[in-house]
Design a protein around this motif. Structure first.
Motif, PDB file in Angstrom:
ATOM      1  N   ARG A  50      -3.523  13.176   4.073  1.00 42.25           N
ATOM      2  CA  ARG A  50      -3.807  12.173   2.882  1.00 42.25           C
ATOM      3  C   ARG A  50      -4.931  12.479   1.910  1.00 42.25           C
ATOM      4  NH1 ARG A  50       0.269   9.322   1.342  1.00 42.25           N
ATOM      5  NH2 ARG A  50      -0.985   7.433   0.811  1.00 42.25           N
TER       6      ARG A  50
ATOM      7  N   TYR B 221     -10.851   7.966   2.598  1.00 46.58           N
ATOM      8  CA  TYR B 221     -10.240   8.838   3.859  1.00 46.58           C
ATOM      9  C   TYR B 221     -11.126   9.558   4.593  1.00 46.58           C
ATOM     10  CZ  TYR B 221      -5.241   8.032   1.905  1.00 46.58           C
ATOM     11  OH  TYR B 221      -4.255   7.334   1.492  1.00 46.58           O
TER      12      TYR B 221
ATOM     13  N   SER C 227      -3.874  14.943  -0.445  1.00 43.03           N
ATOM     14  CA  SER C 227      -3.066  14.329  -1.518  1.00 43.03           C
ATOM     15  C   SER C 227      -3.890  13.721  -2.708  1.00 43.03           C
ATOM     16  CB  SER C 227      -2.037  13.346  -0.931  1.00 43.03           C
ATOM     17  OG  SER C 227      -2.728  12.287  -0.619  1.00 43.03           O
ATOM     18  N   THR C 228      -5.110  13.609  -2.463  1.00 39.99           N
ATOM     19  CA  THR C 228      -6.065  13.142  -3.286  1.00 39.99           C
ATOM     20  C   THR C 228      -6.518  14.306  -4.424  1.00 39.99           C
ATOM     21  OG1 THR C 228      -7.835  13.001  -2.196  1.00 39.99           O
ATOM     22  CG2 THR C 228      -6.414  11.237  -2.097  1.00 39.99           C
TER      23      THR C 228
ATOM     24  N   ASP D  35      -8.296   8.357  -7.239  1.00 38.54           N
ATOM     25  CA  ASP D  35      -8.001   9.364  -6.292  1.00 38.54           C
ATOM     26  C   ASP D  35      -9.571  10.034  -5.506  1.00 38.54           C
ATOM     27  OD1 ASP D  35      -5.547   9.383  -5.943  1.00 38.54           O
ATOM     28  OD2 ASP D  35      -5.175  11.084  -7.198  1.00 38.54           O
TER      29      ASP D  35
ATOM     30  N   ALA E 124      -8.470   3.302   1.238  1.00 35.23           N
ATOM     31  CA  ALA E 124      -8.019   4.594   0.475  1.00 35.23           C
ATOM     32  C   ALA E 124      -6.759   4.395   0.278  1.00 35.23           C
ATOM     33  CB  ALA E 124      -8.318   5.704   1.758  1.00 35.23           C
ATOM     34  N   ASP E 125      -5.596   3.966   0.926  1.00 40.29           N
ATOM     35  CA  ASP E 125      -4.455   4.006   0.411  1.00 40.29           C
ATOM     36  C   ASP E 125      -4.072   3.184  -0.718  1.00 40.29           C
ATOM     37  OD1 ASP E 125      -3.111   5.684   2.424  1.00 40.29           O
ATOM     38  OD2 ASP E 125      -2.741   4.031   3.657  1.00 40.29           O
TER      39      ASP E 125
ATOM     40  N   HIS F  97      -5.390   5.032  -3.793  1.00 40.19           N
ATOM     41  CA  HIS F  97      -4.587   6.123  -4.152  1.00 40.19           C
ATOM     42  C   HIS F  97      -3.515   5.503  -5.008  1.00 40.19           C
ATOM     43  CE1 HIS F  97      -2.712  10.262  -3.896  1.00 40.19           C
ATOM     44  NE2 HIS F  97      -1.756   9.556  -2.898  1.00 40.19           N
ATOM     45  N   ARG F  98      -2.872   4.369  -4.600  1.00 43.56           N
ATOM     46  CA  ARG F  98      -1.938   3.889  -5.226  1.00 43.56           C
ATOM     47  C   ARG F  98      -2.089   3.574  -6.793  1.00 43.56           C
ATOM     48  NH1 ARG F  98       0.193  -1.015  -1.280  1.00 43.56           N
ATOM     49  NH2 ARG F  98       1.393  -1.608  -3.348  1.00 43.56           N
TER      50      ARG F  98
ATOM     51  N   ALA G 231     -10.509   7.178  -3.631  1.00 44.99           N
ATOM     52  CA  ALA G 231      -9.563   7.216  -2.361  1.00 44.99           C
ATOM     53  C   ALA G 231     -10.253   8.424  -1.290  1.00 44.99           C
ATOM     54  CB  ALA G 231      -8.257   7.349  -2.587  1.00 44.99           C
ATOM     55  N   ALA G 232     -10.295   9.431  -1.736  1.00 43.66           N
ATOM     56  CA  ALA G 232     -10.795  10.739  -1.041  1.00 43.66           C
ATOM     57  C   ALA G 232     -12.275  10.311  -0.184  1.00 43.66           C
ATOM     58  CB  ALA G 232     -11.153  11.828  -2.100  1.00 43.66           C
TER      59      ALA G 232
END
Length: 389
Positions: free
Chosen positions: A384, A365, A387-388, A358, A349-350, A353-354, A361-362
């Protein structure tokens, strides 16, 4: 208590029964008379006496009864190579007649007091699977009549790696608790560090005993900065490095240098060297990621563990970028050995996200959140996930 009682019984089941009976007696006696000044000593004395009484009742040969009528400290002679009861019992349980995983699981559960779900998490298996393994190990000890005796000094080396693994997993279990409200279980990390120090004194020439102690010292040095005042989990780049214990870090560095110069490094020494590089960096941005990547390459070569491969992927992302690391994460997912390991989807996920992916990534997460039972981790992953959005 268990370790002290096994020294009397040389039988794990009998010792467990005596310890449990001591707790029952405490519930009654302390409610009536109050808690004694030294409750731990009271419990241990009652457990040992109960064990001796049970041995007397089972004894059928009159000639052996006088041996069992001695004061409570009387026990079968054993080498005094190891003076700490806990460390003695760890070496005892790490018997080569048992399968390696059985040695470690049994020791973590019965000697170190780690709950079965946490032992299962350490081995990346289900709780019922681990419970069955522990039961089989105990039965094998009984059937094979494996003695609960501390091995002589010449037999210690064949058990050292298992003992090191037990202490490392004990610390890891406390360092990031699998479940509960708090991120850290200090009673487990403190116990593991004590055992690591004693093991190093017992085996000063063993490079991996030195490496393990160094590794735990570095982790311990930053324990107070891993969460904020409200218990919120802080990533490494968010932690206040000025609050890290520099004396512990310096001690660890001396140990790492000593282990590296004494011969080819083992897995604990390499992990300690990696942790020391993180601790010595003036800031997260100044971390020597290329050197960490090189150390992970060597660690993966001598210890081809999927967890090591996952940690190495983080270093790859810092050296070659998140896209390169994602390819390694995909390989680990196909491998399947880390299925159910919460840090695999969290790392993925990290990386996503980078890369600005997203939506993916979601999803990752959310998968990590489902696998975590620790409140601090859950809160962190929830943040976190937001944040996505």
């Amino acid at each position: 208590m268990l370790a002290a009682t096994v020294r009397v019984t040389h039988d794990l089941d009998a010792a467990e029964e005596a310890v449990q009976d001591a707790y029952v007696q405490a519930l009654r006696a302390w409610a009536r008379d109050g808690v004694p000044e030294r409750p731990g000593a009271w419990l241990t004395t009652v457990a040992r006496r109960g064990a001796l009484n049970a041995m007397r009742r089972r004894q059928t040969l009159q000639a052996k009864l006088p041996l069992l009528s001695e004061p409570e400290d009387t026990e079968m002679p054993e080498p005094e190579t190891i003076t700490d009861d806990r460390l003695r019992l760890i070496f005892t349980c790490c018997h080569p007649a048992l399968a390696r995983e059985a040695q470690i699981a049994l020791t973590l559960r019965l000697v170190c007091g780690v709950a079965t779900p946490d032992v299962a998490q350490a081995f990346l298996v289900t709780e019922p699977t681990m419970a069955a393994r522990i039961t089989r190990a105990k039965k094998k000890i009984t059937v094979a009549r494996i003695p609960y005796a501390v091995p002589p000094a010449e037999d210690l080396p064949e058990r050292v790696d298992a003992v090191l693994t037990v202490i490392h997993l004990l610390y890891s279990t406390g360092h990031t608790a699998h479940s509960g409200e708090n991120l850290v279980r200090d009673e487990l990390t403190d116990r593991a560090l004590d055992l690591a120090r004693m093991l190093r004194l017992l085996l000063p020439a063993d490079r991996e005993a030195v490496g393990l102690l160094a590794l735990l010292l570095v982790h311990h040095a930053r324990r107070d900065t891993r969460t904020d005042a409200h218990g919120r989990l802080l990533r490494l780049e968010e932690q206040d490095r000025s609050a890290w214990d520099r004396e512990l870090i310096a001690e660890a560095d001396r140990l790492v240098v000593a282990a590296l110069t004494a011969g080819p490094p083992g897995r604990f020494t390499l992990q300690a060297a990696i942790a020391a590089l993180h601790a010595q960096a003036p800031s997260y941005a100044e971390t020597d990621w290329p050197q960490i990547h090189t150390l992970y390459d060597e660690l993966l070569r001598i210890w081809p563990s999927p967890v090591v491969a996952l940690n190495r992927a983080v270093a790859v992302s810092m050296v070659a970028g998140p896209e390169a690391a994602l390819a390694e994460i995909d390989a680990l997912e196909r491998d399947g050995r880390l299925a159910g390991y919460r840090y695999l989807p969290a790392t993925k996920a990290d990386l996503l996200h980078r890369l600005g992916r997203d939506a993916e990534a979601a999803e990752a997460y959310q998968a990590a959140l489902t696998l975590s039972g620790n409140a601090a981790e859950q809160e962190f992953l929830t943040e976190r996930l937001r944040s996505t959005g």
